[in-house]
Motif scaffolding. Structure first.
Motif, short mmCIF file in Angstrom:
data_model
loop_
_atom_site.label_atom_id
_atom_site.label_comp_id
_atom_site.label_asym_id
_atom_site.label_seq_id
_atom_site.Cartn_x
_atom_site.Cartn_y
_atom_site.Cartn_z
N ALA A 40 -13.77 4.15 -1.89
CA ALA A 40 -12.77 3.27 -2.47
C ALA A 40 -13.18 2.91 -3.88
O ALA A 40 -14.37 2.69 -4.16
N PHE A 86 -9.69 1.11 6.89
CA PHE A 86 -9.77 0.60 5.52
C PHE A 86 -8.36 0.35 5.01
O PHE A 86 -7.51 1.25 5.06
N SER A 136 0.83 -1.21 0.00
CA SER A 136 0.00 0.00 0.00
C SER A 136 0.87 1.26 0.00
O SER A 136 2.04 1.22 0.37
N SER A 150 -7.77 2.18 -5.21
CA SER A 150 -7.37 3.38 -4.47
C SER A 150 -8.55 3.87 -3.66
O SER A 150 -9.70 3.44 -3.86
N ALA A 151 -8.26 4.78 -2.73
CA ALA A 151 -9.32 5.36 -1.89
C ALA A 151 -8.98 6.82 -1.62
O ALA A 151 -7.81 7.20 -1.59
N SER A 197 -3.55 3.94 -1.94
CA SER A 197 -3.64 2.94 -3.00
C SER A 197 -3.16 1.61 -2.47
O SER A 197 -2.36 1.55 -1.53
N GLY A 251 -8.03 -2.14 2.04
CA GLY A 251 -8.15 -2.64 0.68
C GLY A 251 -7.64 -4.06 0.48
O GLY A 251 -7.43 -4.48 -0.65
#
Length: 237
Positions: free
Chosen positions: A101, A143, A62, A90-91, A72, A145
């Motif tokens: 996201a 978060f 990340s 990505s967020a 990301s 991902g």
């Protein structure tokens, strides 16, 4: 820093299915000037009472902007050497305090992130701030991902203070500092299940290093022993 933990099963709650689990975890946390970068590779080898053994690998990385606005991620899961799932995207943090996201793998998908959430490095920093402030409970939505389940609720119980160690007790200066024993439980936020997905107890030092850890899953528990650690060069802007 970058570190390697040796993982060994300490207890099992399903003797009819699992005979042993072992593995290794590699973790790297770097300073890229404008962002924090993380890389984590988690390998577990399962042996069963009946049937062939299984090897599971999770490979995650990340990029997290230090201003907390963008993030990301890439996550790949393999079973017995074959790619099982890939997550990439990505967020962004939005003005209202929540986020969104945007996944590109395994398929195009958008996902709302609740207000007040934290990205992973943010979570570590705020957990350490809570410990310094003498708080015993720290709960937050995070978060990362790592899968398509989205943000998770992390409830942390900050336990006893860990005293600094002497050079005789710990030859590596990076591991001598004080810290806290922290128990964390990880929950899905989109269902009513009151049972945690898994729990983890760590010795978290003031410098952000995890000196040792215990992971409790439904069927077994594992202990992670830190076997190597190296400092990474800081950003020179």
């Amino acid at each position: 820093h970058k570190a390697i933990y040796q993982l060994e099963m300490t207890s099992v709650r399903n003797l009819q299915r699992i005979s042993s689990v072992s593995g290794e975890m590699f973790f790297e946390w770097g300073d890229a000037c404008e962002a924090w970068t993380t890389t984590q590779k988690f390998q577990l080898d399962y042996n069963y009472m009946e049937g062939p053994s299984q090897s599971f690998v999770s490979d995650y990385s990340s990029w997290e902007a230090k201003d907390g606005q963008t993030f990301s991620f890439t996550s790949k899961n393999l079973n017995n050497g074959r790619v099982h799932k890939v997550y990439r995207g990505s967020a962004e943090r939005q003005d209202a305090g929540g986020g969104e996201a945007d996944f590109s793998r395994p398929e195009d998908m958008q996902m709302a992130i609740p207000k007040g959430f934290l990205f992973p490095s943010e979570h570590t920093f705020e957990l350490l701030e809570a410990a310094h402030a003498g708080k015993k409970i720290f709960g937050s939505v995070m978060f990362d991902g790592s899968d398509a389940d989205g943000p998770i609720l992390v409830n942390a119980v900050i336990g006893s203070r860990l005293d600094a160690l002497s050079a005789d007790e710990q030859p590596d200066e990076m591991l001598r500092g004080p810290g806290w024993s922290v128990r964390m439980a990880f929950f899905d936020i989109d269902n009513d299940n009151t049972e945690a997905n898994y729990e983890m107890t760590v010795s978290l030092l003031e410098n952000g290093i995890v000196r040792d850890l215990v992971i409790d899953y439904d069927e077994f528990s594992m202990r992670g022993e830190l076997v190597t650690i190296d400092a990474l060069d800081p950003c020179i802007d």
